[in-house]
Design a protein around this motif. Sequence first.
Motif, mmCIF file in Angstrom:
data_model
loop_
_atom_site.group_PDB
_atom_site.id
_atom_site.type_symbol
_atom_site.label_atom_id
_atom_site.label_comp_id
_atom_site.label_asym_id
_atom_site.label_seq_id
_atom_site.Cartn_x
_atom_site.Cartn_y
_atom_site.Cartn_z
ATOM 1 N N ALA A 17 40.526 32.708 31.681
ATOM 2 C CA ALA A 17 39.999 33.464 30.546
ATOM 3 C C ALA A 17 41.058 34.386 29.961
ATOM 4 C CB ALA A 17 38.770 34.265 30.963
ATOM 5 N N VAL A 18 41.809 35.051 30.817
ATOM 6 C CA VAL A 18 42.852 35.971 30.347
ATOM 7 C C VAL A 18 43.952 35.201 29.623
ATOM 8 C CG1 VAL A 18 44.687 37.525 31.125
ATOM 9 C CG2 VAL A 18 42.390 37.753 32.049
ATOM 10 N N MET A 19 44.316 34.039 30.128
ATOM 11 C CA MET A 19 45.389 33.249 29.537
ATOM 12 C C MET A 19 44.922 32.462 28.315
ATOM 13 S SD MET A 19 47.922 34.095 31.338
ATOM 14 C CE MET A 19 49.153 32.948 30.826
ATOM 15 N N VAL A 26 34.895 27.845 25.075
ATOM 16 C CA VAL A 26 34.216 28.948 24.387
ATOM 17 C C VAL A 26 33.887 28.535 22.953
ATOM 18 C CG1 VAL A 26 34.508 31.311 23.537
ATOM 19 C CG2 VAL A 26 35.223 30.716 25.854
ATOM 20 N N TYR A 27 34.844 27.879 22.291
ATOM 21 C CA TYR A 27 34.615 27.387 20.931
ATOM 22 C C TYR A 27 33.452 26.396 20.896
ATOM 23 C CZ TYR A 27 35.140 24.038 17.130
ATOM 24 O OH TYR A 27 34.886 23.189 16.091
ATOM 25 N N ALA A 29 30.898 26.134 22.930
ATOM 26 C CA ALA A 29 29.632 26.841 23.138
ATOM 27 C C ALA A 29 29.210 27.561 21.863
ATOM 28 C CB ALA A 29 29.773 27.829 24.288
ATOM 29 N N HIS A 30 30.157 28.227 21.199
ATOM 30 C CA HIS A 30 29.858 28.924 19.947
ATOM 31 C C HIS A 30 29.432 27.922 18.873
ATOM 32 C CE1 HIS A 30 30.314 31.483 16.411
ATOM 33 N NE2 HIS A 30 31.005 30.486 15.889
ATOM 34 N N HIS A 31 30.171 26.839 18.761
ATOM 35 C CA HIS A 31 29.881 25.841 17.723
ATOM 36 C C HIS A 31 28.500 25.213 17.934
ATOM 37 C CE1 HIS A 31 31.018 23.047 14.555
ATOM 38 N NE2 HIS A 31 30.356 22.141 15.262
ATOM 39 N N THR A 32 28.196 24.882 19.162
ATOM 40 C CA THR A 32 26.894 24.280 19.472
ATOM 41 C C THR A 32 25.753 25.234 19.150
ATOM 42 O OG1 THR A 32 27.903 22.951 21.208
ATOM 43 C CG2 THR A 32 25.519 23.230 21.301
ATOM 44 N N ALA A 33 25.948 26.507 19.442
ATOM 45 C CA ALA A 33 24.892 27.492 19.210
ATOM 46 C C ALA A 33 24.722 27.827 17.734
ATOM 47 C CB ALA A 33 25.193 28.771 19.988
ATOM 48 N N ASN A 34 25.826 27.843 16.978
ATOM 49 C CA ASN A 34 25.767 28.317 15.596
ATOM 50 C C ASN A 34 25.868 27.242 14.525
ATOM 51 O OD1 ASN A 34 25.688 31.294 16.023
ATOM 52 N ND2 ASN A 34 27.558 30.816 17.139
#
Length: 63
Positions: A17-19, A26-27, A29-34
């Motif tokens: 996550a830090v790197m 993450v993209y 998950a965001h794309h699927t939700a929005n």
Amino acid sequence: MNALAAGLVSAGRYIKAVMGDNAYEVYLAHHTANHPDTPPMPERMFWRERDDEQDRNPQGRCC
């Protein structure tokens, strides 16, 4: 799973996550939700766009 193994898995997730290694997940998950009605961009294109954006707008990076 013992405590040591669980700790190592958690440490690995944190470092990813830090790197930014999990940015595509993450993209997605965001794309699927929005934006469920449109297909997400392929992973290769995502990384190319992300790198290009970082080159255009450098932020606090080490390199």
